[in-house]
Scaffold this motif. Structure first.
Motif, PDB file in Angstrom:
ATOM      1  N   GLU A 139      14.239   1.889   2.494  1.00 11.46           N
ATOM      2  CA  GLU A 139      15.093   2.721   1.463  1.00 11.46           C
ATOM      3  C   GLU A 139      14.015   2.702  -0.030  1.00 11.46           C
ATOM      4  N   SER A 140      13.251   1.657  -0.219  1.00 17.02           N
ATOM      5  CA  SER A 140      12.723   1.549  -1.364  1.00 17.02           C
ATOM      6  C   SER A 140      11.324   2.150  -1.369  1.00 17.02           C
ATOM      7  N   LEU A 141      10.742   2.594  -0.156  1.00 17.30           N
ATOM      8  CA  LEU A 141       9.677   3.677   0.097  1.00 17.30           C
ATOM      9  C   LEU A 141      10.010   5.013  -0.044  1.00 17.30           C
ATOM     10  N   SER A 142      11.418   5.626   0.504  1.00 15.00           N
ATOM     11  CA  SER A 142      11.754   7.069   0.551  1.00 15.00           C
ATOM     12  C   SER A 142      12.303   7.341  -0.752  1.00 15.00           C
ATOM     13  N   GLU A 143      11.974   8.782  -1.067  1.00 14.16           N
ATOM     14  CA  GLU A 143      12.279   9.206  -2.313  1.00 14.16           C
ATOM     15  C   GLU A 143      13.549  10.166  -2.325  1.00 14.16           C
ATOM     16  N   LEU A 169      -2.044  13.049  11.279  1.00 18.99           N
ATOM     17  CA  LEU A 169      -1.065  12.021  10.860  1.00 18.99           C
ATOM     18  C   LEU A 169      -2.034  10.663  10.817  1.00 18.99           C
ATOM     19  N   LEU A 170      -1.541   9.984   9.733  1.00 14.28           N
ATOM     20  CA  LEU A 170      -2.281   8.681   9.303  1.00 14.28           C
ATOM     21  C   LEU A 170      -1.260   7.589   9.771  1.00 14.28           C
ATOM     22  N   TYR A 171       0.111   7.620   9.265  1.00 18.54           N
ATOM     23  CA  TYR A 171       1.014   6.818   9.776  1.00 18.54           C
ATOM     24  C   TYR A 171       2.393   7.253   9.858  1.00 18.54           C
ATOM     25  N   THR A 172       3.325   6.638  10.826  1.00 17.46           N
ATOM     26  CA  THR A 172       4.710   7.122  10.887  1.00 17.46           C
ATOM     27  C   THR A 172       5.428   5.788  10.312  1.00 17.46           C
ATOM     28  N   ILE A 173       6.306   5.995   9.498  1.00 16.88           N
ATOM     29  CA  ILE A 173       7.056   5.038   9.066  1.00 16.88           C
ATOM     30  C   ILE A 173       8.376   5.405   9.216  1.00 16.88           C
ATOM     31  N   VAL A 174       9.278   4.488   9.858  1.00 13.98           N
ATOM     32  CA  VAL A 174      10.780   4.584  10.229  1.00 13.98           C
ATOM     33  C   VAL A 174      11.394   3.379   9.880  1.00 13.98           C
ATOM     34  N   SER A 175      12.952   3.545   9.591  1.00 18.00           N
ATOM     35  CA  SER A 175      13.684   2.273   9.333  1.00 18.00           C
ATOM     36  C   SER A 175      13.838   1.841  10.667  1.00 18.00           C
ATOM     37  N   GLU A 176      14.224   0.488  10.599  1.00 24.72           N
ATOM     38  CA  GLU A 176      14.805  -0.274  11.775  1.00 24.72           C
ATOM     39  C   GLU A 176      16.187   0.677  12.438  1.00 24.72           C
ATOM     40  N   LYS A 207       0.762  -1.406  -0.003  1.00 23.81           N
ATOM     41  CA  LYS A 207       0.107  -0.074   0.081  1.00 23.81           C
ATOM     42  C   LYS A 207       1.009   1.224   0.050  1.00 23.81           C
ATOM     43  N   LEU A 208       2.066   1.384   0.752  1.00 21.58           N
ATOM     44  CA  LEU A 208       2.626   2.499   1.025  1.00 21.58           C
ATOM     45  C   LEU A 208       3.487   2.607  -0.406  1.00 21.58           C
ATOM     46  N   LYS A 209       3.959   1.371  -0.842  1.00 22.15           N
ATOM     47  CA  LYS A 209       4.803   1.631  -1.917  1.00 22.15           C
ATOM     48  C   LYS A 209       3.789   2.146  -3.562  1.00 22.15           C
ATOM     49  N   SER A 210       2.630   1.845  -3.345  1.00 21.38           N
ATOM     50  CA  SER A 210       1.642   2.337  -4.324  1.00 21.38           C
ATOM     51  C   SER A 210       1.591   4.054  -4.214  1.00 21.38           C
ATOM     52  N   TYR A 211       1.887   4.521  -2.972  1.00 20.83           N
ATOM     53  CA  TYR A 211       1.731   5.921  -2.896  1.00 20.83           C
ATOM     54  C   TYR A 211       2.693   6.378  -3.817  1.00 20.83           C
ATOM     55  N   GLY A 212       3.656   5.857  -4.255  1.00 21.93           N
ATOM     56  CA  GLY A 212       4.754   6.500  -5.323  1.00 21.93           C
ATOM     57  C   GLY A 212       4.041   7.111  -6.397  1.00 21.93           C
ATOM     58  N   GLN A 213       2.773   6.776  -6.807  1.00 17.91           N
ATOM     59  CA  GLN A 213       1.971   7.256  -7.958  1.00 17.91           C
ATOM     60  C   GLN A 213       1.012   8.094  -7.367  1.00 17.91           C
ATOM     61  N   SER A 214       0.705   9.111  -7.907  1.00 19.22           N
ATOM     62  CA  SER A 214      -0.076  10.233  -7.423  1.00 19.22           C
ATOM     63  C   SER A 214      -1.536   9.480  -7.653  1.00 19.22           C
ATOM     64  N   LYS A 215      -1.962   8.860  -8.436  1.00 19.01           N
ATOM     65  CA  LYS A 215      -3.457   8.360  -8.518  1.00 19.01           C
ATOM     66  C   LYS A 215      -3.915   7.455  -7.228  1.00 19.01           C
ATOM     67  N   TYR A 216      -2.891   6.838  -6.574  1.00 21.80           N
ATOM     68  CA  TYR A 216      -3.251   6.361  -5.236  1.00 21.80           C
ATOM     69  C   TYR A 216      -3.343   7.103  -4.318  1.00 21.80           C
ATOM     70  N   ARG A 217      -2.104   8.121  -4.159  1.00 26.13           N
ATOM     71  CA  ARG A 217      -2.335   9.190  -3.111  1.00 26.13           C
ATOM     72  C   ARG A 217      -3.754   9.897  -3.204  1.00 26.13           C
ATOM     73  N   LYS A 218      -4.280  10.264  -4.210  1.00 28.82           N
ATOM     74  CA  LYS A 218      -5.278  11.032  -4.784  1.00 28.82           C
ATOM     75  C   LYS A 218      -6.556  10.235  -4.099  1.00 28.82           C
TER      76      LYS A 218
END
Length: 259
Positions: free
Chosen positions: A89-93, A54-61, A21-32
């Protein structure tokens, strides 16, 4: 590692549904679709957290182990998810990940145009870095809203958010539902004088009680239709051997002198 609360989740698999789900937010249509934005990096995250839901906080280990703010774990444990470093790392831009990002609800701005005195209107500025920098200029220089016409980068894309350094969370930024001509006509009806930035304009700086500053792209400038709607065209004096100023730099100068 022992986690401070049972409800804090650790995710290590790319097959995890929340990761997908978070990975999909790399595309604007899913954020919208989910009416959300991504605030990536510690400063931008903190700016968003001070202003938005705030909906979610995501942190690295690694971030969690070394310097996670205790109040995040204590107060927002139900919204905190820890990802293995390679997944984060794959989620962060960000070119260099800071180990924290947040998912926030996109704010809904309702403006009473008649109560405003200084606004900026952007036409055809596609580069999200320029859009973000212009929003930052507007926030810093006391402008009260930014309107994005057709063809502009999306206000709450990750690149615009980062380039604005969080200013997009502080100043109302609205995308036009219709044409930019409609925005300008509405502003004129609310008593605004429309000042366009154009190479064909005058170097004279005119002061108006209510100003709508129109900024075009550095390549195309303002369209003929928009230029015709302006009450005054302003030109920034530059070296004859230079082609043009960057749109964000030009906007900062124009905002400063029309303040």
């Amino acid at each position: 590692m022992e986690y401070p609360a049972e409800n804090i989740k650790l995710i290590r698999s790319r097959d995890n549904d929340f990761y997908k789900k978070l990975k999909s937010y790399g595309q604007s249509k899913y954020r919208k679709r989910d009416n959300c934005l991504i605030a990536d990096g510690e400063k931008v995250y903190q700016e968003a957290r001070s202003r938005l839901k705030l909906l979610y906080t995501i942190v690295s280990e690694s971030y969690f182990e070394t310097h996670l703010h205790p109040q995040i774990a204590d107060e927002d444990g139900s919204k905190l998810t820890v990802f293995a470093d390679n997944l984060f790392e794959s989620l962060s831009e960000c070119k260099t990940s800071q180990g924290i990002l947040g998912v926030f609800e996109i704010p809904i701005f309702k403006l009473e145009t008649a109560t405003l005195n200084r606004v900026a209107v952007l036409e055809g500025i596609q580069d999200p870095k320029n859009v973000g920098a212009i929003i930052r200029n507007a926030h810093c220089l006391g402008y009260e809203a930014v309107f994005l016409g057709e063809g502009c980068a999306t206000a709450f894309s990750p690149k615009v958010i980062r380039s604005s350094m969080g200013s997009v969370f502080h100043i109302p930024t609205l995308s036009a539902d219709g044409s930019i001509e409609g925005i300008i006509q509405d502003l004129k009806a609310a008593g605004f004088s429309v000042v366009g930035t154009a190479s064909s304009g005058s170097e004279e700086v005119r002061q108006f009680e209510k100003i709508a500053l129109i900024i075009g792209s550095e390549g195309s400038g303002l369209s003929e239709q928009t230029t015709a709607l302006c009450d005054h065209l302003f030109r920034i004096k530059i070296s004859p051997s230079a082609e043009s100023l960057n749109a964000a730099v030009a906007s900062g100068i124009a905002m400063y002198v029309h303040n």
